[in-house]
Enzyme design. Sequence first.
Site, short mmCIF file in Angstrom:
data_model
loop_
_atom_site.label_atom_id
_atom_site.label_comp_id
_atom_site.label_asym_id
_atom_site.label_seq_id
_atom_site.Cartn_x
_atom_site.Cartn_y
_atom_site.Cartn_z
N ASP B 93 0.82 -1.22 0.00
CA ASP B 93 0.00 0.00 0.00
C ASP B 93 0.85 1.27 0.00
OD1 ASP B 93 1.07 -0.13 2.48
OD2 ASP B 93 -0.81 0.02 3.59
N CYS B 96 4.97 -0.16 2.58
CA CYS B 96 5.56 -1.46 2.88
C CYS B 96 6.95 -1.38 3.48
CB CYS B 96 5.55 -2.35 1.65
SG CYS B 96 6.36 -1.61 0.23
N HIS B 263 22.99 -7.32 -2.67
CA HIS B 263 22.42 -6.73 -1.47
C HIS B 263 23.15 -5.44 -1.14
CE1 HIS B 263 25.78 -8.68 0.78
NE2 HIS B 263 25.63 -7.61 1.52
N HIS B 295 8.38 -3.01 -4.18
CA HIS B 295 7.84 -3.58 -2.93
C HIS B 295 8.92 -4.14 -2.00
CE1 HIS B 295 4.74 -5.10 -0.35
NE2 HIS B 295 5.28 -6.30 -0.37
#
Lengths: 297, 302
Positions: B93, B96, B263, B295
């Site tokens: 939404d 996150c 990462h 996301h």
Amino acid sequence: MAEDKYNLKNPAVKRILQEVKEMQANPSDDFMSLPLEENIFEWQFAIRGPGDSEFEGGIYHGRIQLPAEYPFKPPSFMLLTPNGRFETQTKICLSISNHHPEHWQPSWSVRTALVALIAFMPTNPNGALGSLDYKKEERRVLAIKSREAPPKFGTPERQKLIDEIHEYMLSKAPPVPQSGSTDVSGEKPTNEEADVQVTSETAELAAAVEELQNSPTINRIVEEAVPEVQPEVARVAPSSRPTTQTEQGRPETRVHKPADDRLFTWAAIGLTLAIVVLLLKKFMKASAHGSVFMDES
Amino acid sequence: MQNQENLDADGKAESVISIQTSEYDSWGNLGDDDIMLQKSAIFVQEAEKVPFVGDKEPLSSLEAEYKSGSPILLEKIKVLSGQYAAIRRTRGDGNCFFRSFMFSYLEHILESQDKTEVDRIKTNVENCRKTLRSLGYTEFTFEDFFALFLEQLESALQGNESSISHEELVIRSRDQSISDYVVMFFRFVTSGEIQKRSEFFEPFIMGLTNGTVDQFCKTAVEPMGEESDHVHIIALSDALGVPIRVLYLDRSSCDSGGLSVNHHDFVPATTEVASGSAASEIKIPFITLLYRPGHYDILYPK
């Protein structure tokens, strides 16, 4: 009062109560807003028409509804006083700016929104929903009319609140310029730009002058003296500010007393007379016209 | 009966037509507000299928999601499953990142009972409060959010009346009146940090939006539902002094054979001069997030 009736665990209620407290602790001359005692999600407000616009001197009432999700969702605003800029009893969209629809954010408050609403009044509506594009003269007429009486709306309790807010705003808002100089309120406006203060004082002077003109003997004196009085007032005005500013801290609504007004008006007239006489003396000493005046009086 | 069917058929045909015509109409008539409303309605509908914070799922569930998808992604998920055991999804939404951070951080406190960390972050929170004050924010507009976060922090520590279980933490993270408040707390902290160090953040923000720092905070940080970018993560990590590791699951690959999952560790910039001892204890992030374009979810190492 309201604290007992609401679930203080509810974050929206907690927040709203804090806003009420803050609003009462830091009153503004530009607006006044309070919730209904029976429902703190329902507020009444009044804003003062912004200076240097056709709304100047107007007192515009409206209602605010706070959503249950406040402050995550924005409050909605609705005007009740006809004003020529926003339709009455229609939700105002404060994010009308079509290109960059501003997002509401929790760091804003009822206060911020009211300040924004005031700033919004003189802007071009650009055909936005709920907006009106009346001519300046029409808006000015509405501004004058807005001072006469607050709008009639809702329950007696709400009406009482509206009336209280109206009294408060009347005591703070200088009258519509170039008219209604007869109902000059004697109270010195607090916390204002110096120029606004000057205009209201000159309006006071004008009122005094009108009364003075009734006595035909000093008719000419007044006519000549007035242009010199104005700069004098401008110099005096700023010095009166520190004393009036101390009033700001007072949380309670000041009730406007007509008796006070009359007293102040007479005081103003007295002062004006004194100034006129002093100036006249100076004037007589400085110029040869003195004898002419002496003859007349 | 027949009549009924006819009616039905008519009804259908009509509705098809009306949809078509309304589509034509709408192009002309739709204002920005309508489009925004519609967009947010779709957003809400989609988002409500997932709770704010989901249950812990084995990483194989991620694999299942991409069964018929890109081989690169499948390969990367395999690499991930070598190091990570589970994933906890969050609602898409726009909040996150903050929501993942919230749960991950509080869960860490709950499990580690690390009192020194709690004391440390409290000092940082106090500094954030000062920052907002000095930036001219009205106290009451942010204090509720601060208080609610500190409350959660307190209850994550065991041994007092307000202590909560892990289950309760999950429940609270799904309760809008708590979850959204904590998210908003992070948004305030992030916004304050960006504004405080606007000179540092300005070039990043210029690259992102072409707007000013102030505009960025007002339109992309403080409003709920605005997605987070690197700028947000750096600012939050710096402000609270919490390192964050983000793993990137995307289709990028390098030529040197052997796929790896990129990462990045966001290590808070320490303001004090790093002395020998401070430098040696480089913090290993205890918050690990999985990023897929648009996301963030939470990852659990093995």
